[in-house]
Motif scaffolding. Sequence first.
Motif, PDB file in Angstrom:
ATOM      1  N   LYS A   6      30.309  57.113  44.773  1.00 16.94           N
ATOM      2  CA  LYS A   6      31.605  57.361  45.405  1.00 16.94           C
ATOM      3  C   LYS A   6      32.561  56.191  45.147  1.00 16.94           C
ATOM      4  O   LYS A   6      33.746  56.394  44.860  1.00 16.94           O
ATOM      5  CB  LYS A   6      31.419  57.574  46.918  1.00 16.94           C
ATOM      6  N   LYS A   7      32.049  54.963  45.229  1.00 16.70           N
ATOM      7  CA  LYS A   7      32.878  53.782  44.943  1.00 16.70           C
ATOM      8  C   LYS A   7      33.354  53.810  43.492  1.00 16.70           C
ATOM      9  O   LYS A   7      34.526  53.534  43.211  1.00 16.70           O
ATOM     10  CB  LYS A   7      32.099  52.498  45.210  1.00 16.70           C
ATOM     11  N   ARG A   8      32.439  54.136  42.568  1.00 13.63           N
ATOM     12  CA  ARG A   8      32.820  54.217  41.150  1.00 13.63           C
ATOM     13  C   ARG A   8      33.892  55.287  40.940  1.00 13.63           C
ATOM     14  O   ARG A   8      34.857  55.079  40.206  1.00 13.63           O
ATOM     15  CB  ARG A   8      31.604  54.524  40.278  1.00 13.63           C
ATOM     16  N   GLU A   9      33.706  56.438  41.598  1.00 13.16           N
ATOM     17  CA  GLU A   9      34.677  57.521  41.469  1.00 13.16           C
ATOM     18  C   GLU A   9      36.053  57.080  41.972  1.00 13.16           C
ATOM     19  O   GLU A   9      37.077  57.323  41.320  1.00 13.16           O
ATOM     20  CB  GLU A   9      34.199  58.741  42.257  1.00 13.16           C
ATOM     21  N   ASN A  10      36.087  56.437  43.127  1.00 14.01           N
ATOM     22  CA  ASN A  10      37.368  55.966  43.676  1.00 14.01           C
ATOM     23  C   ASN A  10      37.993  54.889  42.805  1.00 14.01           C
ATOM     24  O   ASN A  10      39.213  54.880  42.597  1.00 14.01           O
ATOM     25  CB  ASN A  10      37.172  55.466  45.108  1.00 14.01           C
ATOM     26  N   LEU A  11      37.174  53.975  42.298  1.00 14.15           N
ATOM     27  CA  LEU A  11      37.702  52.937  41.407  1.00 14.15           C
ATOM     28  C   LEU A  11      38.229  53.556  40.114  1.00 14.15           C
ATOM     29  O   LEU A  11      39.242  53.104  39.578  1.00 14.15           O
ATOM     30  CB  LEU A  11      36.623  51.896  41.094  1.00 14.15           C
ATOM     31  N   GLN A  12      37.554  54.586  39.622  1.00 10.40           N
ATOM     32  CA  GLN A  12      38.012  55.249  38.398  1.00 10.40           C
ATOM     33  C   GLN A  12      39.363  55.915  38.625  1.00 10.40           C
ATOM     34  O   GLN A  12      40.252  55.852  37.772  1.00 10.40           O
ATOM     35  CB  GLN A  12      36.989  56.275  37.922  1.00 10.40           C
ATOM     36  N   LYS A  13      39.539  56.554  39.778  1.00  9.28           N
ATOM     37  CA  LYS A  13      40.834  57.166  40.103  1.00  9.28           C
ATOM     38  C   LYS A  13      41.930  56.107  40.141  1.00  9.28           C
ATOM     39  O   LYS A  13      43.028  56.320  39.621  1.00  9.28           O
ATOM     40  CB  LYS A  13      40.760  57.891  41.440  1.00  9.28           C
ATOM     41  N   LEU A  14      41.629  54.979  40.764  1.00  7.24           N
ATOM     42  CA  LEU A  14      42.601  53.892  40.832  1.00  7.24           C
ATOM     43  C   LEU A  14      42.894  53.324  39.444  1.00  7.24           C
ATOM     44  O   LEU A  14      44.052  53.088  39.089  1.00  7.24           O
ATOM     45  CB  LEU A  14      42.106  52.787  41.772  1.00  7.24           C
ATOM     46  N   ALA A  15      41.850  53.131  38.644  1.00  7.59           N
ATOM     47  CA  ALA A  15      42.038  52.621  37.284  1.00  7.59           C
ATOM     48  C   ALA A  15      42.877  53.587  36.459  1.00  7.59           C
ATOM     49  O   ALA A  15      43.758  53.161  35.695  1.00  7.59           O
ATOM     50  CB  ALA A  15      40.689  52.377  36.616  1.00  7.59           C
ATOM     51  N   ASP A  16      42.630  54.880  36.601  1.00  5.79           N
ATOM     52  CA  ASP A  16      43.420  55.873  35.866  1.00  5.79           C
ATOM     53  C   ASP A  16      44.887  55.810  36.280  1.00  5.79           C
ATOM     54  O   ASP A  16      45.784  55.881  35.435  1.00  5.79           O
ATOM     55  CB  ASP A  16      42.871  57.281  36.111  1.00  5.79           C
ATOM     56  N   PHE A  17      45.132  55.660  37.576  1.00 10.25           N
ATOM     57  CA  PHE A  17      46.505  55.558  38.080  1.00 10.25           C
ATOM     58  C   PHE A  17      47.190  54.305  37.525  1.00 10.25           C
ATOM     59  O   PHE A  17      48.324  54.366  37.040  1.00 10.25           O
ATOM     60  CB  PHE A  17      46.506  55.542  39.612  1.00 10.25           C
ATOM     61  N   VAL A  18      46.502  53.170  37.605  1.00 12.57           N
ATOM     62  CA  VAL A  18      47.069  51.914  37.096  1.00 12.57           C
ATOM     63  C   VAL A  18      47.323  52.028  35.596  1.00 12.57           C
ATOM     64  O   VAL A  18      48.369  51.600  35.094  1.00 12.57           O
ATOM     65  CB  VAL A  18      46.153  50.714  37.423  1.00 12.57           C
ATOM     66  N   GLY A  19      46.384  52.631  34.869  1.00 12.43           N
ATOM     67  CA  GLY A  19      46.563  52.809  33.425  1.00 12.43           C
ATOM     68  C   GLY A  19      47.766  53.668  33.094  1.00 12.43           C
ATOM     69  O   GLY A  19      48.545  53.357  32.190  1.00 12.43           O
ATOM     70  N   THR A  20      47.947  54.747  33.844  1.00  9.48           N
ATOM     71  CA  THR A  20      49.099  55.631  33.628  1.00  9.48           C
ATOM     72  C   THR A  20      50.411  54.894  33.892  1.00  9.48           C
ATOM     73  O   THR A  20      51.356  54.984  33.103  1.00  9.48           O
ATOM     74  CB  THR A  20      48.996  56.867  34.542  1.00  9.48           C
ATOM     75  N   LYS A  21      50.469  54.171  35.007  1.00  8.05           N
ATOM     76  CA  LYS A  21      51.684  53.427  35.332  1.00  8.05           C
ATOM     77  C   LYS A  21      51.942  52.316  34.312  1.00  8.05           C
ATOM     78  O   LYS A  21      53.078  52.058  33.932  1.00  8.05           O
ATOM     79  CB  LYS A  21      51.603  52.829  36.743  1.00  8.05           C
ATOM     80  N   THR A  22      50.873  51.669  33.873  1.00  2.00           N
ATOM     81  CA  THR A  22      51.003  50.599  32.888  1.00  2.00           C
ATOM     82  C   THR A  22      51.627  51.132  31.605  1.00  2.00           C
ATOM     83  O   THR A  22      52.544  50.528  31.046  1.00  2.00           O
ATOM     84  CB  THR A  22      49.620  49.975  32.605  1.00  2.00           C
ATOM     85  N   ARG A  23      51.147  52.272  31.144  1.00  2.00           N
ATOM     86  CA  ARG A  23      51.696  52.874  29.923  1.00  2.00           C
ATOM     87  C   ARG A  23      53.135  53.343  30.134  1.00  2.00           C
ATOM     88  O   ARG A  23      53.986  53.137  29.270  1.00  2.00           O
ATOM     89  CB  ARG A  23      50.808  54.022  29.452  1.00  2.00           C
ATOM     90  N   SER A  24      53.410  53.968  31.279  1.00  2.97           N
ATOM     91  CA  SER A  24      54.755  54.503  31.501  1.00  2.97           C
ATOM     92  C   SER A  24      55.808  53.400  31.593  1.00  2.97           C
ATOM     93  O   SER A  24      56.976  53.628  31.285  1.00  2.97           O
ATOM     94  CB  SER A  24      54.783  55.385  32.747  1.00  2.97           C
ATOM     95  N   LEU A  25      55.415  52.214  32.016  1.00  6.07           N
ATOM     96  CA  LEU A  25      56.344  51.084  32.097  1.00  6.07           C
ATOM     97  C   LEU A  25      56.446  50.297  30.789  1.00  6.07           C
ATOM     98  O   LEU A  25      57.233  49.369  30.681  1.00  6.07           O
ATOM     99  CB  LEU A  25      55.905  50.131  33.218  1.00  6.07           C
ATOM    100  N   GLY A  26      55.640  50.670  29.805  1.00  5.59           N
ATOM    101  CA  GLY A  26      55.637  49.944  28.536  1.00  5.59           C
ATOM    102  C   GLY A  26      54.862  48.647  28.610  1.00  5.59           C
ATOM    103  O   GLY A  26      55.085  47.731  27.828  1.00  5.59           O
ATOM    104  N   PHE A  27      53.923  48.561  29.564  1.00  3.97           N
ATOM    105  CA  PHE A  27      53.136  47.347  29.765  1.00  3.97           C
ATOM    106  C   PHE A  27      51.752  47.451  29.130  1.00  3.97           C
ATOM    107  O   PHE A  27      50.891  46.632  29.412  1.00  3.97           O
ATOM    108  CB  PHE A  27      52.935  47.070  31.256  1.00  3.97           C
ATOM    109  N   GLU A  28      51.500  48.473  28.317  1.00  9.84           N
ATOM    110  CA  GLU A  28      50.158  48.662  27.784  1.00  9.84           C
ATOM    111  C   GLU A  28      49.712  47.474  26.952  1.00  9.84           C
ATOM    112  O   GLU A  28      50.517  46.698  26.456  1.00  9.84           O
ATOM    113  CB  GLU A  28      50.055  49.945  26.954  1.00  9.84           C
ATOM    114  N   ASP A  29      48.408  47.367  26.813  1.00 18.59           N
ATOM    115  CA  ASP A  29      47.827  46.257  26.062  1.00 18.59           C
ATOM    116  C   ASP A  29      48.191  46.357  24.591  1.00 18.59           C
ATOM    117  O   ASP A  29      48.374  47.450  24.057  1.00 18.59           O
ATOM    118  CB  ASP A  29      46.307  46.252  26.182  1.00 18.59           C
ATOM    119  N   GLY A  30      48.271  45.215  23.955  1.00 17.78           N
ATOM    120  CA  GLY A  30      48.459  45.167  22.522  1.00 17.78           C
ATOM    121  C   GLY A  30      47.162  45.526  21.821  1.00 17.78           C
ATOM    122  O   GLY A  30      46.135  45.767  22.453  1.00 17.78           O
TER     123      GLY A  30
END
Length: 94
Positions: A6-30
């Motif tokens: 359950k912790k992994r699932e919740n962390l994955q949801k959070l990571a997916d959200f952060v990843g989406t926001k990171t890309r949408s702001l143009g902050f993605e990794d090089g």
Amino acid sequence: MSDNAKKRENLQKLADFVGTKTRSLGFEDGPNGEAANPGSTYAQGINAGDTWTSTLADQEAASVKEPLNKLAGDFADLYGLLNQEINSDALKDD
């Protein structure tokens, strides 16, 4: 479902959200895992012919670059830490 699953699932949801926001702001990794350089991209709009050009505009554009690049690095670091925790031994099922 185990507590760790359950912790992994919740962390994955959070990571997916952060990843989406990171890309949408143009902050993605090089390409080599480093944070992107959005400060230069956004700063170009401050000192542009169709907005504002002057020595002060140059200074304002420069003052945007560092904090914005730091923010991009923070987003990339958060995303990396979340994924590191998801894959950590502490959250593996026995």
